[in-house]
Design an enzyme around this catalytic site. Structure first.
Site, mmCIF file in Angstrom:
data_model
loop_
_atom_site.group_PDB
_atom_site.id
_atom_site.type_symbol
_atom_site.label_atom_id
_atom_site.label_comp_id
_atom_site.label_asym_id
_atom_site.label_seq_id
_atom_site.Cartn_x
_atom_site.Cartn_y
_atom_site.Cartn_z
ATOM 1 N N PRO A 31 1.579 -11.217 -7.500
ATOM 2 C CA PRO A 31 1.075 -12.528 -7.105
ATOM 3 C C PRO A 31 -0.179 -12.444 -6.701
ATOM 4 O O PRO A 31 -0.849 -11.135 -5.800
ATOM 5 C CB PRO A 31 2.032 -11.695 -5.299
ATOM 6 C CG PRO A 31 2.361 -10.554 -6.156
ATOM 7 C CD PRO A 31 2.216 -9.933 -7.074
ATOM 8 N N ASP A 68 -4.130 -8.154 -6.437
ATOM 9 C CA ASP A 68 -2.511 -8.630 -6.660
ATOM 10 C C ASP A 68 -2.197 -7.985 -5.377
ATOM 11 O O ASP A 68 -2.543 -6.815 -5.126
ATOM 12 C CB ASP A 68 -2.427 -6.797 -8.060
ATOM 13 C CG ASP A 68 -1.081 -7.252 -8.216
ATOM 14 O OD1 ASP A 68 0.035 -7.314 -7.695
ATOM 15 O OD2 ASP A 68 -0.914 -6.689 -8.554
ATOM 16 N N HIS A 69 -1.761 -8.758 -4.788
ATOM 17 C CA HIS A 69 -1.158 -8.535 -3.614
ATOM 18 C C HIS A 69 0.501 -7.421 -3.710
ATOM 19 O O HIS A 69 0.087 -6.634 -1.910
ATOM 20 C CB HIS A 69 -0.893 -9.530 -2.385
ATOM 21 C CG HIS A 69 -0.929 -9.641 -1.639
ATOM 22 N ND1 HIS A 69 -1.616 -8.587 -0.377
ATOM 23 C CD2 HIS A 69 -0.918 -10.707 -0.390
ATOM 24 C CE1 HIS A 69 -1.531 -8.931 0.145
ATOM 25 N NE2 HIS A 69 -1.381 -10.720 0.699
ATOM 26 N N ARG A 70 0.206 -7.195 -4.447
ATOM 27 C CA ARG A 70 1.328 -5.911 -4.576
ATOM 28 C C ARG A 70 0.982 -4.011 -4.432
ATOM 29 O O ARG A 70 0.784 -3.480 -3.302
ATOM 30 C CB ARG A 70 2.006 -5.761 -5.433
ATOM 31 C CG ARG A 70 3.775 -6.214 -6.636
ATOM 32 C CD ARG A 70 3.952 -6.755 -7.252
ATOM 33 N NE ARG A 70 2.544 -6.929 -8.364
ATOM 34 C CZ ARG A 70 2.980 -6.666 -10.027
ATOM 35 N NH1 ARG A 70 4.338 -6.592 -10.044
ATOM 36 N NH2 ARG A 70 1.964 -7.293 -10.294
#
Length: 514
Positions: free
Chosen positions: A308, A484-486
């Site tokens: 994401p 990467d929003h994770r």
């Protein structure tokens, strides 16, 4: 006694399964030494030179340029004892040109599975050499060797006779081998089955003659026009009386078949068009997706739809950075390296990673773990004629500014030349892409697979800017950081980008954090 060694396509790195033969550095008959460059191959990541594991004389090139083969496929045969007597079985012998000995039909790599054979020059076959009978059609095709411009189909009845040329004879007798053509380098008028290498029209004509077909009707002047334009008359539909082909028919056919490059695609600027097929009207060119561009597409699609993405932006006054670059270019310490604003941006990113190490991580989906890297392999996105490549500078966090400059220069030059090794493309931890070199202000870059962040460095422009309460002309750029929003939340991504901007705005800040 001669020993024929087959060199099989090795795995060039990271478990790659196939590669394309780009160009051969040797030809049949060349003498090669151990570790001498044999061939350039293009893997899914880069172009790699393969050295020879044997010393000897090149006996066969089993794969033509432009062909993609799997790892483990034989690509070249080297005779490691060229002075010994021939012991390798051959398929048949062809009449030779004067002084060259007969052309010997031998197996042609992958082509053997389709009944294709290749001709090469060699010494006369010794008496008693076994002659294999080909399966099905044993039509020979030419190789790239200059003395093999044409070959002759070997009749099955001749091969079945099992006869061989007499010892010491320079050519087989008509009763024991293929009938001799007038010239090995060109087709005979009385032997339509002999075709010139690469002459598709002759091949088609030979096929029609064998099946009882008829030739197109045309007057001698029209036939001359067709020859001059390279048009196969048998492919032209005649509109004249009785179906005769007219001059206008030939000219119209040539105009339809001629590939036309669009005005926006000058041929000199797009060499990759040469590998494609042009539509009949010249309005489209289809180029196979392979190697670097194929791998890049797969990686970008995977990254875009797996991680994401979140992108944060910042506009920065880099006037002091530009002054620093000007000073470093005059510094004797940096006289042998190229100093650019990208160098300072790379150093700023390394300092930001040092202050926020959580951004230097990757997401392991298989094991459901976050992998934090205690090193920084700084990737530099490089645009090449074969597609996007992202080689990385190993352990960039340990480098001084000059070493980083040397690493940047060497890495980008090698990437654009297509010479980057697979190891230089692996294990990157964070990437910077210099979109400003194309005059672009910023963008939303897609993460390099396996990384948590990528910085886009935009074009530097002189603009009005409020500086110390007054409007001044300053050097301004825009930065964009995709994460990467994770792994990286909004706060961490913003802090990393703010630190990069702080160093670019005031390079002296690096002394505080460095």
């Amino acid at each position: 006694m001669p020993t024929f060694e087959e060199f099989r396509l090795p795995d060039a790195g990271e478990g790659l399964t196939e590669a394309e033969i780009v160009s051969w550095s040797v030809a049949v008959g060349d003498t090669v030494a151990v570790n001498q460059a044999l061939v350039e191959i293009e893997t899914a990541k880069s172009i790699v030179e393969l050295p020879s594991p044997f010393a000897g004389v090149v006996a066969e090139l089993l794969v033509e340029t432009g062909v993609t083969v799997e790892v483990g496929t034989p690509i070249i045969v080297i005779d490691t004892d060229p002075t010994g007597a021939r012991t390798r079985p051959v398929d048949d012998a062809l009449p030779s040109e004067e002084g060259h000995g007969p052309a010997v039909l031998v197996g042609y790599g992958v082509g053997e599975h389709t009944g294709v054979r290749r001709a090469r020059r060699g010494a006369p076959a010794a008496a008693g050499d076994p002659i294999r009978e080909p399966a099905g059609d044993a039509t020979a095709v030419s190789t790239s060797a200059p003395d093999l411009a044409a070959t002759v189909p070997a009749p099955a009845s001749t091969l079945a006779s099992g006869s061989t040329p007499a010892s010491g004879s320079s050519a087989p007798t008509p009763t024991s081998a293929v009938p001799a053509p007038a010239s090995v380098t060109g087709p005979r008028q009385d032997a339509p089955s002999v075709v010139a290498a690469g002459n598709g029209s002759a091949e088609r004509a030979a096929g029609r003659s064998a099946s009882g077909g008829t030739h197109a009707l045309a007057k001698p002047p029209v036939r001359k026009v067709a020859r001059d334009l390279g048009v196969d008359l048998d492919s032209v539909v005649g509109t004249g009386p009785g179906g005769i082909v007219t001059r206008e028919d030939v000219l119209a056919y040539a105009a339809r078949a001629e590939g036309r490059t669009l005005a926006t695609y000058p041929a000199d600027d797009v060499p990759w068009l040469a590998s494609g097929s042009v539509s009949a009207d010249g309005r489209q060119t289809r180029v196979p997706v392979k190697s670097v561009r194929k791998r890049t597409a797969e990686a970008m699609v995977t990254s875009a739809f797996t991680a994401p993405h979140v992108t944060v932006f910042q506009t920065v006054d880099v006037t002091r950075t530009m002054r620093l670059v000007a000073r470093l270019r005059e510094d004797r310490e940096f006289a042998d390296v190229r100093v650019t604003p990208l160098l300072i941006a790379a150093k700023a990113l390394l300092l930001a990673v040092d202050r926020h190490p959580d951004v230097n991580a990757s997401w392991d989906e298989a094991s459901q773990e976050i992998v934090y890297k205690h090193y920084v392999n700084l990737g530099i996105a490089a645009a090449t004629p074969r597609g996007l490549m992202v080689p990385n500078i190993k352990d960039a966090h340990r480098m001084r500014l000059k070493e980083l400059a040397q690493g940047l220069a060497g890495l980008t030059a090698t990437a654009r030349a297509g010479k980057t090794s697979p190891s230089d493309m692996s294990d990157g931890t964070i990437t910077i892409t210099n979109v400003g070199v194309f005059g672009i202000d910023t963008g939303t870059p897609i993460l390099n697979p396996g990384e948590a962040a990528i910085l886009a460095f935009g074009a530097i422009r002189e603009q009005p800017w409020v500086h110390k309460g007054k409007i001044r002309k300053r050097f301004i750029t825009q930065l964009a950081l995709s994460v990467d929003h994770r792994l990286v939340d909004g706060e961490l991504g913003s802090r990393v980008l703010a630190d990069v901007g702080a160093v670019l705005e005031d390079p002296a800040q690096a002394l505080v954090w460095g």
